[in-house]
Motif scaffolding. Structure first.
Motif, PDB file in Angstrom:
ATOM      1  N   GLU A   1      -7.464   4.095  -1.603  1.00 44.76           N
ATOM      2  CA  GLU A   1      -6.212   3.190  -1.639  1.00 44.76           C
ATOM      3  C   GLU A   1      -5.564   3.574  -2.901  1.00 44.76           C
TER       4      GLU A   1
ATOM      5  N   PRO B   1      -7.184   1.095 -12.386  1.00 43.37           N
ATOM      6  CA  PRO B   1      -6.833  -0.279 -12.712  1.00 43.37           C
ATOM      7  C   PRO B   1      -6.245  -0.390 -14.159  1.00 43.37           C
TER       8      PRO B   1
ATOM      9  N   ASN C   1       0.824  -1.313   0.038  1.00 49.93           N
ATOM     10  CA  ASN C   1      -0.003   0.188   0.229  1.00 49.93           C
ATOM     11  C   ASN C   1       0.836   1.295  -0.048  1.00 49.93           C
TER      12      ASN C   1
ATOM     13  N   GLN D   1      -5.387   0.861  -6.029  1.00 46.96           N
ATOM     14  CA  GLN D   1      -6.553   0.487  -6.715  1.00 46.96           C
ATOM     15  C   GLN D   1      -7.151   1.393  -7.428  1.00 46.96           C
ATOM     16  N   GLN D   2      -6.277   2.397  -7.513  1.00 53.45           N
ATOM     17  CA  GLN D   2      -7.015   3.716  -8.534  1.00 53.45           C
ATOM     18  C   GLN D   2      -6.588   3.233 -10.032  1.00 53.45           C
TER      19      GLN D   2
END
Length: 258
Positions: free
Chosen positions: A107, A113, A77, A110-111
């Motif tokens: 997060e 994709p 992360n 996760q942006q």
């Protein structure tokens, strides 16, 4: 004092050289896997949003999530804060959970994709609205660090690093009704010793290969050097490095008073 000044500067130059993070072809090597494409250090910023571009594959060396089970290298992360000892503010940009009205972002990994570059577009909070250098000593505008914290595994070694990229909030930021309250995003300021103790002793050297197969060779490194007192601290200094000639130039020694 005059006689001591040259040797003092030389010592600071030597220490920054030993612990430097490099800028190669415009990309900033953090003490981690991600590379910063923008902004460049000490840039005056403003507008409607703070925009940060992170290459989370280190120029294609690492695949995007989802990672295989027990990966040799992976970014678990990334969290980001906007912090300054000069103003006493420590704003959450992203701590993994999106805030109300997307005041703090979700997060980072996760942006977007499928994209190797993650673009952070964060709405400036209300207390940073204004234009130019702060005239009021109590203003929240001025010198800040974009503090990028990575929890990752590289070549079989798990680490947590903090990298502070200095900027200046001095360009025009218009007053707008969608700006979140600063108090909603502000966090207690941690002292530099606490931040340094929380981070791994690692300085990534430009050109270090990222392994994705096998068990990993492990990596070592040096403890990152603190930034100047205006910012948050706990991060490596920045040098400009020509990829062709490996020319290093220490610059931040002259940007801030000792």
């Amino acid at each position: 004092m005059v006689q001591l000044f040259p040797s003092s500067v030389a010592l600071v130059l030597l220490l920054q050289y030993a612990n430097a993070q490099a800028i190669v072809n415009g990309q900033i090597y953090t003490p981690g896997i991600a590379l910063v494409d923008a902004p460049q250090p000490n840039t005056p910023l403003g507008g409607d949003h703070l925009q940060v571009a992170l290459d989370v594959t280190s120029n294609g060396q690492l695949q995007l999530p989802p990672y295989p089970k027990d990966p040799v290298s992976a970014i678990h992360n990334i969290t980001i804060f906007l912090s300054s000892y000069a103003t006493g503010k420590n704003f959450t940009i992203s701590n993994g959970t999106a805030g109300a009205g997307n005041a703090s972002l979700g997060e980072i990994m996760q942006q977007e994709p499928g994209s190797t570059v993650k673009h952070v577009n964060w709405v400036w909070p209300d207390c940073l609205a204004g234009d130019g250098d702060p005239k009021d000593p109590n203003s929240a505008r001025g010198a800040y660090n974009i503090s990028i914290r990575q929890n990752f595994r590289m070549n079989g070694t798990s680490m947590y690093t903090i990298f502070d990229l200095p900027i200046r909030v001095t360009n025009s930021i218009p007053v707008a009704p969608n700006r979140p309250p600063c108090d909603m995003l502000n966090n207690p300021m941690l002292d530099q010793a606490t931040l340094n103790a929380s981070a791994s002793w690692f300085t990534r050297i430009a050109g270090t290969a990222i392994e994705t197969k096998g068990t990993g060779t492990g990596i070592g490194g040096q403890k990152p050097q603190a930034q100047p007192k205006d910012g948050l601290g706990g991060a490596g200094s920045l040098d400009w490095c020509s990829g062709l000639h490996s020319l290093w130039m220490v610059v931040f020694v002259f940007m801030f008073p000792f």
